[in-house]
Design a protein around this motif. Structure first.
Motif, PDB file in Angstrom:
ATOM      1  N   GLU A  80       0.830  -1.209   0.000  1.00 45.38           N
ATOM      2  CA  GLU A  80       0.000   0.000   0.000  1.00 45.38           C
ATOM      3  C   GLU A  80       0.861   1.254   0.000  1.00 45.38           C
ATOM      4  OE1 GLU A  80      -3.523   2.092   2.723  1.00 45.38           O
ATOM      5  OE2 GLU A  80      -2.814   0.063   3.182  1.00 45.38           O
ATOM      6  N   ALA A  81       1.926   1.242   0.816  1.00 41.90           N
ATOM      7  CA  ALA A  81       2.794   2.413   0.906  1.00 41.90           C
ATOM      8  C   ALA A  81       3.570   2.653  -0.378  1.00 41.90           C
ATOM      9  CB  ALA A  81       3.758   2.251   2.084  1.00 41.90           C
ATOM     10  N   LEU A  82       3.945   1.577  -1.071  1.00 42.63           N
ATOM     11  CA  LEU A  82       4.766   1.690  -2.274  1.00 42.63           C
ATOM     12  C   LEU A  82       3.939   1.690  -3.553  1.00 42.63           C
ATOM     13  CD1 LEU A  82       7.598  -0.780  -1.167  1.00 42.63           C
ATOM     14  CD2 LEU A  82       7.708   1.719  -1.216  1.00 42.63           C
ATOM     15  N   ASN A  83       2.601   1.652  -3.394  1.00 43.54           N
ATOM     16  CA  ASN A  83       1.696   1.652  -4.547  1.00 43.54           C
ATOM     17  C   ASN A  83       1.975   0.462  -5.471  1.00 43.54           C
ATOM     18  OD1 ASN A  83      -0.461   2.668  -6.020  1.00 43.54           O
ATOM     19  ND2 ASN A  83       0.851   3.929  -7.332  1.00 43.54           N
ATOM     20  N   MET A  84       2.140  -0.708  -4.859  1.00 42.26           N
ATOM     21  CA  MET A  84       2.362  -1.953  -5.590  1.00 42.26           C
ATOM     22  C   MET A  84       1.349  -2.986  -5.089  1.00 42.26           C
ATOM     23  SD  MET A  84       6.560  -2.106  -5.377  1.00 42.26           S
ATOM     24  CE  MET A  84       6.679  -3.676  -6.286  1.00 42.26           C
ATOM     25  N   THR A  85       1.226  -4.082  -5.787  1.00 41.78           N
ATOM     26  CA  THR A  85       0.371  -5.156  -5.297  1.00 41.78           C
ATOM     27  C   THR A  85       1.166  -6.016  -4.325  1.00 41.78           C
ATOM     28  OG1 THR A  85       0.979  -6.728  -7.042  1.00 41.78           O
ATOM     29  CG2 THR A  85      -0.853  -5.204  -7.502  1.00 41.78           C
TER      30      THR A  85
END
Length: 294
Positions: free
Chosen positions: A28-33
């Motif tokens: 969520e923090a890194l905008n990844m799955t």
């Protein structure tokens, strides 16, 4: 892409992931799955031939190899970020200190201005702590912890050996005066900071008193709340000289001269945190403050 640059990208991502308590939180923090995070970690582990994370009931935690790798990588990337900031004309260092609100309000806060004045390039962040759990300490550079210093998951430095002793309210003090501590203590609820604390057992041993067979125990993790609970007559607690104001105003009373000599406040640096110049500056400043009045 060469393996050198691939590893660089993977290691940079590893440092970012390691700052979170779970892959879901990191994603969520890194905008990844979450799947992408897991894949990158698995790829790096395969390339390096070692396991970096282990699953826990609350998420993930670094293995011994993971902690060592983080200790190697993080200072390098921190230095890169620092140099980039300097290139952009920004001279700023951040430092997060974990501390209980009890210690912060009663000792640390009145002194902080002198550090900030002498180290104006440091952006200081005070992080309130209660249990000093692995999750709470995730983003902390240095913590000030109460206890006996026996924590194996970090670098521990003796700081302030404030001896703890039993404290109660006026009614508790009156009972001790009338029948003595040995008889009175079995009538009190013993307030603890956590369920597995040995502090009361060690104090009873130091006082030459028998262990209490009864389980009349109240867990109050926050020391400020514990102080108020004692004032309100909910039990007695092991406290220290940071409650001098309450002792002088007779809101609290010391119930025994016996102390826990091995207990006090220690500086605790998580293994993942390198001993940077900023951490060392703050540690040195703290040690110099021990003999000063707020």
């Amino acid at each position: 892409m060469s393996s050198r640059f691939r590893h660089h990208d993977q290691l940079r991502l590893f440092v970012e992931i390691a700052s979170h308590a779970s892959f879901s939180e990191a994603a969520e923090a890194l905008n990844m799955t979450k799947g992408a995070i897991s894949y990158q970690v698995k790829t790096l582990e395969t390339d390096l031939g070692m396991s970096l994370f282990r699953r826990t009931t609350r998420g993930v935690a670094l293995t011994g190899e993971g902690l060592r790798l983080l200790a190697i990588c993080q200072p390098q990337y921190d230095e890169i970020e620092s140099e980039l900031s300097a290139l952009k004309g920004i001279v700023s260092r951040t430092l997060t200190i974990g501390v209980s609100t009890y210690f912060a309000a009663r000792w640390l806060s009145p002194r902080l201005m002198s550090f900030m004045q002498d180290h104006q390039s440091v952006q200081l962040r005070i992080q309130p702590m209660v249990q000093f759990s692995e999750q709470e300490l995730q983003d902390v550079d240095l913590a000030i912890r109460w206890g006996d210093g026996q924590w194996r998951d970090g670098i521990v430095t003796p700081f302030m050996p404030l001896r703890s002793y039993p404290v109660g309210n006026a009614e508790a003090a009156q009972l001790v005066s009338e029948i003595g501590m040995e008889s009175a203590i079995s009538r009190f609820t013993l307030l603890r900071d956590r369920d597995d604390s040995n502090a009361w057992s060690e104090w009873l041993r130091a006082a030459g008193l028998p262990r209490q067979a009864r389980r009349d125990v109240l867990i109050v993790p926050d020391p400020n709340v514990r102080v108020q609970a004692v004032i309100d007559g909910q039990g007695i607690a092991l406290l220290d000289d940071l409650v001098q104001e309450e002792l002088r105003s007779t809101k609290l009373y010391r119930l025994s001269d016996t102390t826990l000599s091995d207990y006090g406040y220690f500086l605790y640096r998580p293994l993942r945190v390198a001993e940077t110049e900023t951490v060392q500056d703050f540690s040195n400043w703290l040690q110099l403050q021990k003999s000063t009045d707020p």
